[in-house]
Structures are given as C-alpha cells and as structure tokens.
Design a protein around this motif. Sequence first.
Motif, PDB file in Angstrom:
ATOM      1  N   CYS A   1     -11.956  -0.871   0.996  1.00 26.31           N
ATOM      2  CA  CYS A   1     -10.855  -0.005   0.550  1.00 26.31           C
ATOM      3  C   CYS A   1      -9.643  -0.137   1.475  1.00 26.31           C
ATOM      4  O   CYS A   1      -9.565   0.505   2.523  1.00 26.31           O
ATOM      5  CB  CYS A   1     -11.326   1.438   0.486  1.00 26.31           C
ATOM      6  SG  CYS A   1     -10.086   2.602  -0.143  1.00 26.31           S
TER       7      CYS A   1
ATOM      8  N   GLU B   1       1.021   4.154  -2.913  1.00 28.46           N
ATOM      9  CA  GLU B   1       0.853   5.584  -2.626  1.00 28.46           C
ATOM     10  C   GLU B   1       1.985   6.396  -3.253  1.00 28.46           C
ATOM     11  O   GLU B   1       1.740   7.401  -3.933  1.00 28.46           O
ATOM     12  CB  GLU B   1       0.816   5.792  -1.111  1.00 28.46           C
ATOM     13  CG  GLU B   1       0.670   7.244  -0.684  1.00 28.46           C
ATOM     14  CD  GLU B   1       0.876   7.421   0.806  1.00 28.46           C
ATOM     15  OE1 GLU B   1       0.183   8.249   1.393  1.00 28.46           O
ATOM     16  OE2 GLU B   1       1.749   6.730   1.381  1.00 28.46           O
TER      17      GLU B   1
ATOM     18  N   VAL C   1      -7.054   3.845  -7.004  1.00 26.07           N
ATOM     19  CA  VAL C   1      -7.960   2.790  -6.559  1.00 26.07           C
ATOM     20  C   VAL C   1      -9.139   2.733  -7.515  1.00 26.07           C
ATOM     21  O   VAL C   1      -9.713   3.763  -7.869  1.00 26.07           O
ATOM     22  CB  VAL C   1      -8.473   3.051  -5.129  1.00 26.07           C
ATOM     23  CG1 VAL C   1      -9.494   1.994  -4.718  1.00 26.07           C
ATOM     24  CG2 VAL C   1      -7.325   3.105  -4.138  1.00 26.07           C
TER      25      VAL C   1
ATOM     26  N   VAL D   1      -4.778   6.621  -4.594  1.00 25.12           N
ATOM     27  CA  VAL D   1      -4.476   6.033  -3.285  1.00 25.12           C
ATOM     28  C   VAL D   1      -4.064   7.126  -2.299  1.00 25.12           C
ATOM     29  O   VAL D   1      -4.534   7.165  -1.157  1.00 25.12           O
ATOM     30  CB  VAL D   1      -3.362   4.976  -3.395  1.00 25.12           C
ATOM     31  CG1 VAL D   1      -2.886   4.531  -2.013  1.00 25.12           C
ATOM     32  CG2 VAL D   1      -3.817   3.778  -4.220  1.00 25.12           C
TER      33      VAL D   1
ATOM     34  N   SER E   1      -6.748   1.021   1.216  1.00 26.97           N
ATOM     35  CA  SER E   1      -5.946   2.237   1.363  1.00 26.97           C
ATOM     36  C   SER E   1      -6.245   2.952   2.669  1.00 26.97           C
ATOM     37  O   SER E   1      -5.358   3.582   3.257  1.00 26.97           O
ATOM     38  CB  SER E   1      -6.203   3.175   0.181  1.00 26.97           C
ATOM     39  OG  SER E   1      -5.821   2.587  -1.036  1.00 26.97           O
TER      40      SER E   1
ATOM     41  N   LEU F   1       0.819  -1.212   0.000  1.00 24.11           N
ATOM     42  CA  LEU F   1       0.000   0.000   0.000  1.00 24.11           C
ATOM     43  C   LEU F   1       0.851   1.259   0.000  1.00 24.11           C
ATOM     44  O   LEU F   1       0.559   2.223  -0.726  1.00 24.11           O
ATOM     45  CB  LEU F   1      -0.927   0.008   1.215  1.00 24.11           C
ATOM     46  CG  LEU F   1      -2.159  -0.890   1.144  1.00 24.11           C
ATOM     47  CD1 LEU F   1      -2.921  -0.819   2.454  1.00 24.11           C
ATOM     48  CD2 LEU F   1      -3.055  -0.487  -0.016  1.00 24.11           C
TER      49      LEU F   1
END
Length: 263
Positions: free
Chosen positions: A178, A162, A168, A244, A180, A158
């Motif tokens: 989700c 980012e 996403v 993200v 994130s 993750l």
Amino acid sequence: MPTPPPTGPLVTRETLTAQLRALGVEPGEILLVHSSMRALGWVCGGAVAVVRGLLDAIGPDGTLVVPTQTGDLSDPAEWRRPPVPEEWWETIRVTMPAYDPLVTPSRGTGVIPETLRTWPGALRSAHPQTSFAALGPRAAEIVDGHAPDCRLGERSPLARLERLGARVLLLGAGYGTCTSFHLAEYRIPAPLVEIGRPGAAGWEVVTEVSIDSDRFDELGYDFERDRTVVRGKVGAADVRLFPVADAVAYAERWLAVHRPREE
C-alpha cells in the motif's frame, strides 16, 4: 507427471467487473490499484482481461492508476536479491540506461500494472524509481509534475490522489504494497538518505526521505480494525477498498507512535 488442471475459480472480464461493482466500485471514480494476478484464480484473457474489467467497473469517466516502480534503477551496492560482485558496480553505474517513461519496464509490481503502463493512452509519471501510470480523464492531472526528488511524498501522484478523493483497491495484494502509507512517512519526522541512480547526464546522487514498508501489514491490520474498509472477494482474491485519504491520515498517527524516528 502430468500438469494438474487449474482449480479456479474461472474469472472473466465480465465477472471481475460485476464483483467489483458489487463491492462498491463506482463509475467515474479514481482508483489506485495494487494487485496480484496469481491471487485471482484462472483468468480468461490474463492481465488484459483484468485491466478491461477494471476499466469497465469505473467507466469512461473513471481513472485507473497503478504503481510502475523501477527499483532496479538504483545503486548496485544496495542490491541484495540477488547481490552482484563489487567489481561490477562501477561498470553498472556507468552503463545503466536512464529512466524513460515510455520504454522502461516496471519491476516488482506485477503483470497488471505493466499491462496498464503499455495501454494506449496511458500516461506515466517522471520519477525514475517510483513512477505511477494512469489511464482516464484525470490521468495527466495525477501523474504530471512528479518531482525527481520526491518518491512518494507531497510532490508525487499520491498527494494528488489524496486531494482528488481517490480510493485504494487491494486486489489480491496485501497492505505491504500500500503506497499510500508512504505518503504518511513524509509527514512525520524521518531521516534523509542519499540515493544513487542513472540520470540523463550520467550517474547521479539525490537526497530523499527514507521510506520503509516494514510493519505495513501490521499497520493495515489496525487500520481496517479501526476504520471503514470494504472487504470482499474478486475471483479467489481477497479485496479491500478504502479512501487514500483515510489510509494516509491513519498511517500518519500510527507510524508516529509505533515507528518513531529521529530527524
């Protein structure tokens, strides 16, 4: 009684790609997909057609990423849906196979991630409970080095997604899926928990940050009210598309206010 005919809409690899492109999915981008096969409608070719359509949308220079979690590799004492008898717990702990990224199936993330996981050339991260699979030129960069004591934090895919500017795609899935948002939980005061799981040398217990998707739907509602989220349809599915980084930054502030925790 006879089985009623499907109501549709009819979704094909080509229509899926066209609708994703119309929403703004771009060739060459990195896409983290949370999905619901059922939400799409009647898909000609099933999950294979969906994966092919996603790959067509991002092109050969794009990278597709999905969660391939294995929450069943956990302490049976914590199982609730369904629970198992207490007298089974120790036997389960002793005999449960350890995580193998090549053969351990994903659980609870749907047929589309499981299809991508087994796709030729796909790579999978090493965390035994919260792995991700990726396919494309940035796959190794995203999944390598997933720390065994960092489910969804700074040493997980993750954080790399980012930094790489990934977006996403909620493809028929809600904000409750989700992942994130979980990265934000690592950046606010959060309690630690002990987690049991099978390991290469037998049963092991690791200390981790506590994560919880409680109120993620509410968080997502506020997020798309306050930030730019592309919304549309693919087949019958409601679709949302957003960076993200935007989701993590918003969740970090939102969770600190709406779900404060003590260290």
